[in-house]
Enzyme design. Structure first.
Site, PDB file in Angstrom:
ATOM      1  N   CYS A  48      -2.632  11.610   1.955  1.00 19.77           N
ATOM      2  CA  CYS A  48      -2.125   9.946   1.282  1.00 19.77           C
ATOM      3  C   CYS A  48      -1.181   9.738   0.757  1.00 19.77           C
ATOM      4  O   CYS A  48       0.005   9.855   1.741  1.00 19.77           O
ATOM      5  CB  CYS A  48      -3.250   8.613   0.546  1.00 19.77           C
ATOM      6  SG  CYS A  48      -5.084   8.460   1.368  1.00 19.77           S
ATOM      7  N   LYS A  51       0.880  -1.225   0.266  1.00 23.45           N
ATOM      8  CA  LYS A  51      -0.106  -0.297   0.160  1.00 23.45           C
ATOM      9  C   LYS A  51       0.792   0.999  -0.669  1.00 23.45           C
ATOM     10  O   LYS A  51       0.895   2.131  -0.643  1.00 23.45           O
ATOM     11  CB  LYS A  51      -0.831  -0.053   0.806  1.00 23.45           C
ATOM     12  CG  LYS A  51      -1.646   0.974   1.477  1.00 23.45           C
ATOM     13  CD  LYS A  51      -2.872   1.554   0.093  1.00 23.45           C
ATOM     14  CE  LYS A  51      -3.593   2.922   0.553  1.00 23.45           C
ATOM     15  NZ  LYS A  51      -3.803   3.329  -0.784  1.00 23.45           N
TER      16      LYS A  51
HETATM   17  N1  LIG Z   1      -9.496   9.267   1.732  1.00 20.96           N
HETATM   18  C1  LIG Z   1      -8.786   8.571   1.198  1.00 20.96           C
HETATM   19  O1  LIG Z   1      -8.460   8.274   0.400  1.00 20.96           O
HETATM   20  C2  LIG Z   1      -7.534   7.360   1.785  1.00 20.96           C
HETATM   21  C3  LIG Z   1      -7.093   6.274   0.386  1.00 20.96           C
HETATM   22  C4  LIG Z   1      -6.248   4.961   1.395  1.00 20.96           C
HETATM   23  C5  LIG Z   1      -6.634   4.721   2.354  1.00 20.96           C
HETATM   24  N2  LIG Z   1      -6.627   5.567   3.636  1.00 20.96           N
HETATM   25  C6  LIG Z   1      -6.156   5.745   4.929  1.00 20.96           C
HETATM   26  O2  LIG Z   1      -7.642   5.213   5.381  1.00 20.96           O
HETATM   27  C7  LIG Z   1      -7.683   5.464   6.980  1.00 20.96           C
HETATM   28  C8  LIG Z   1      -8.971   6.739   7.538  1.00 20.96           C
HETATM   29  O3  LIG Z   1      -8.849   7.820   6.516  1.00 20.96           O
HETATM   30  P1  LIG Z   1     -10.602   8.343   6.292  1.00 20.96           P
HETATM   31  O4  LIG Z   1      -9.775   9.278   5.112  1.00 20.96           O
HETATM   32  O5  LIG Z   1     -11.776   7.498   6.244  1.00 20.96           O
HETATM   33  O6  LIG Z   1      -9.934   9.093   7.446  1.00 20.96           O
HETATM   34  P2  LIG Z   1     -11.116  10.564   7.820  1.00 20.96           P
HETATM   35  O7  LIG Z   1     -10.409  11.571   8.225  1.00 20.96           O
HETATM   36  O8  LIG Z   1     -12.191  10.599   6.332  1.00 20.96           O
HETATM   37  O9  LIG Z   1     -11.788   9.559   8.843  1.00 20.96           O
HETATM   38  C9  LIG Z   1     -11.354   9.017   9.848  1.00 20.96           C
HETATM   39  C10 LIG Z   1     -12.777   8.606  10.813  1.00 20.96           C
HETATM   40  O10 LIG Z   1     -12.150   7.928  12.151  1.00 20.96           O
HETATM   41  C11 LIG Z   1     -12.619   8.570  13.289  1.00 20.96           C
HETATM   42  N3  LIG Z   1     -11.997   8.743  14.343  1.00 20.96           N
HETATM   43  C12 LIG Z   1     -10.924   9.323  14.570  1.00 20.96           C
HETATM   44  N4  LIG Z   1     -10.082   8.464  15.663  1.00 20.96           N
HETATM   45  C13 LIG Z   1     -10.605   7.541  16.546  1.00 20.96           C
HETATM   46  C14 LIG Z   1     -10.558   6.782  17.680  1.00 20.96           C
HETATM   47  N5  LIG Z   1      -9.876   7.017  18.190  1.00 20.96           N
HETATM   48  N6  LIG Z   1     -11.893   6.156  17.807  1.00 20.96           N
HETATM   49  C15 LIG Z   1     -12.366   5.862  16.093  1.00 20.96           C
HETATM   50  N7  LIG Z   1     -12.737   6.814  15.212  1.00 20.96           N
HETATM   51  C16 LIG Z   1     -11.768   7.571  15.488  1.00 20.96           C
HETATM   52  C17 LIG Z   1     -12.835   9.702  13.098  1.00 20.96           C
HETATM   53  O11 LIG Z   1     -14.284  10.790  14.203  1.00 20.96           O
HETATM   54  C18 LIG Z   1     -13.851  10.146  11.378  1.00 20.96           C
HETATM   55  O12 LIG Z   1     -14.493   9.693  11.127  1.00 20.96           O
HETATM   56  C19 LIG Z   1      -6.349   6.078   6.793  1.00 20.96           C
HETATM   57  O13 LIG Z   1      -5.129   5.007   7.600  1.00 20.96           O
HETATM   58  C20 LIG Z   1      -5.667   6.652   5.431  1.00 20.96           C
HETATM   59  O14 LIG Z   1      -4.211   6.863   5.335  1.00 20.96           O
HETATM   60  C21 LIG Z   1      -7.450   6.723   2.585  1.00 20.96           C
END
Ligand SMILES: NC(=O)c1ccc[n+]([C@@H]2O[C@H](COP(=O)([O-])OP(=O)(O)OC[C@H]3O[C@@H](n4cnc5c(N)ncnc54)[C@H](O)[C@@H]3O)[C@@H](O)[C@H]2O)c1
Length: 444
Positions: free
Chosen positions: A281, A227
């Site tokens: 990311c 990844k």
């Molecule tokens: N957004 C993208 O395009 C993308 C793509 C691939 C991978 N990712 C990976 O996915 C993961 C999440 O990204 P995302 O875009 O969904 O993030 P986001 O910021 O959209 O959402 C994160 C969520 O986690 C919640 N959160 C924070 N602390 C928490 C806790 N202690 N317990 C429970 N919930 C909690 C927040 O309230 C929020 O709703 C990251 O590691 C990111 O690198 C993201």
């Protein structure tokens, strides 16, 4: 039903029959689509998030990730049919589940050192509810070695990993706004467990939701590397496109034309140049590798980080043709999102452009169709959706809406007609015919 180490058919059938309860930690842009897909394929799903507004809204059947096509319907249907509920009680979610998926943010600190504190804190919560036969999955992108590290936190449950419960890394190979499509049908899921039994369990689980299948890899660390490498590949290639675009400017040729033609050859896939790389990311993942500390990956970051400055240099150049200084000029920045159609400003190059323009004493105005005036003003800039008395327009995001602008009408309102296009949105020839000074990235 507990599934760790169960036979493939049993896992698949109990998933589809609703005998498995899955808790997903983090209901953001990635977590909510995943939750909805799990539920839609039969599992009982508990979405666990610290944000009470998000939890409350989802429990009403309302989607909180608006830019994800199809998610409104999936959330509504699965909440209504009782397969999906959300909670802020992170420990209870673990107690009530057989599979716990971690999909919370993984970040960098102010020195660009990976910060996995949120993942660690979620693991503390999961450990309190962990039982024999449970299966834990880290889906958040993480520095290679993170899954092995969180195993020790989860073992605070008093239960030894591998013997009593399983753990795997199964990264999200998608991006905001296309998660449902990618998770279910674009490319295979990659899974890597801390032991073969965990890899097999993960393979069975994801085979239910991904029609492109699952690729099991040797271990969790390899899955983490896959990844991170995918993101770095894009960052380095965007840097190459940016560097070539700057060289094209010196050579007085159109980069986009040269790239398109070069890409008709199968070994060439030159990306689009632009104002920089944003989102949490692609600019983040290169720092997830501790080695190499110098070299191509770091250099690519530097090149991409330079692009907002380069964009501002074009503004200075454009205003100079009217013998204007940037100080006290009215500059309209179109777009604060890092990517078109996505409401996300983390690491957005627009923010750096705005900061640099303000540093030069410009009066900066911002418009972004995905943000309301209040949200824009919260960032310390003025909102404007009209072009009256502007001296320069900087196109910083590739929102579709910007492609439909009537530049003839806009030009009538501007004080000096300078356009800096950082996203190949406008046609340079058309703008020049309308009397604009056009400067862009990718076109001369
Ligand atoms: N957004 C993208 O395009 C993308 C793509 C691939 C991978 N990712 C990976 O996915 C993961 C999440 O990204 P995302 O875009 O969904 O993030 P986001 O910021 O959209 O959402 C994160 C969520 O986690 C919640 N959160 C924070 N602390 C928490 C806790 N202690 N317990 C429970 N919930 C909690 C927040 O309230 C929020 O709703 C990251 O590691 C990111 O690198 C993201």
């Amino acid at each position: 039903m507990k599934i760790y180490g169960q036979k493939r058919e049993i896992i698949i059938n109990s998933f589809k029959n609703g005998d498995i309860t899955v808790a997903v930690y983090g209901l953001g842009k990635m977590g909510l689509p995943l939750v909805a897909i799990f539920a839609d394929n039969g599992a009982k799903v508990i979405g666990a998030d610290i944000n009470p507004d998000v939890v409350e809204t989802i429990n009403k059947g309302i989607n909180t990730v608006k830019e994800e096509p199809g998610l409104d319907e999936l959330v509504y249907k699965n909440v209504k049919e009782g397969r999906l509920k959300a909670t802020t009680n992170l420990v209870e979610a673990s107690q009530d589940s057989d599979v716990m998926v971690i999909l919370v943010p993984t970040l960098l600190d102010e020195n660009n050192i990976p910060d996995i504190k949120i993942v660690e804190s979620v693991c503390e919560n999961i450990a309190e509810g962990l039982e024999e036969g449970d299966f834990v999955i880290l889906e958040s992108t993480a520095p290679p070695g993170t899954t092995d590290h969180i195993k020790t936190i989860l073992e605070k449950s008093g239960l030894k990993a591998e013997k009593y419960w399983g753990l795997a890394h199964c990264p999200e190979r998608t991006s905001s706004g296309r998660a449902i499509r990618d998770i279910t049908q674009s490319y295979p899921k990659v899974v890597g467990g801390i032991n073969p039994k965990s890899t097999e369990t993960a393979e069975a689980l994801y085979s239910v939701i991904n029609e492109k299948g699952v690729i099991p890899v040797s271990d969790a660390k390899t899955a983490e590397a896959v990844k991170v490498f995918e993101g770095i590949y894009r960052d380095v290639n965007i840097a190459l496109a940016n560097e070539l675009a700057l060289i094209c400017e010196e050579l007085e040729i159109n980069a986009i034309e040269a790239f398109k033609v070069a890409n008709t050859q199968p070994y060439s896939n030159i990306h689009l140049p632009g104002v920089g790389v944003g989102g949490h990311c692609i600019p983040v993942y290169p720092y997830f590798l501790k080695t190499p500390r110098k070299g191509l990956i770091r250099l690519a970051r530097k090149i991409n980080d330079f692009m907002p400055q380069y964009t501002v240099n074009l503004v200075v150049k454009g205003l100079k043709t009217f013998e204007k200084k940037i100080e006290n000029s009215n500059i309209m920045v179109l777009g604060i999102s890092f990517r078109g159609g996505v409401k996300e400003i983390r690491w957005s190059p627009s923010l750096t452009i705005i900061k640099l323009l303000k540093g030069f004493g410009a009066n900066v105005f911002v418009y972004d169709p995905l943000f309301n005036p209040g949200e824009i003003e919260e960032l310390g800039v003025r909102y404007a959706d009209q072009f009256d008395d502007m001296d320069c327009v900087v196109i910083a995001s590739d929102h579709k809406e910007f492609r439909g602008y009537d530049w003839k009408e806009i030009g009538k309102k501007m004080r000096t007609k300078v356009v800096v296009d950082g996203r190949q949105i406008v046609d340079p020839d058309q703008l020049r015919k309308l009397g604009y000074i056009y400067l862009g990235i990718g076109y001369i």
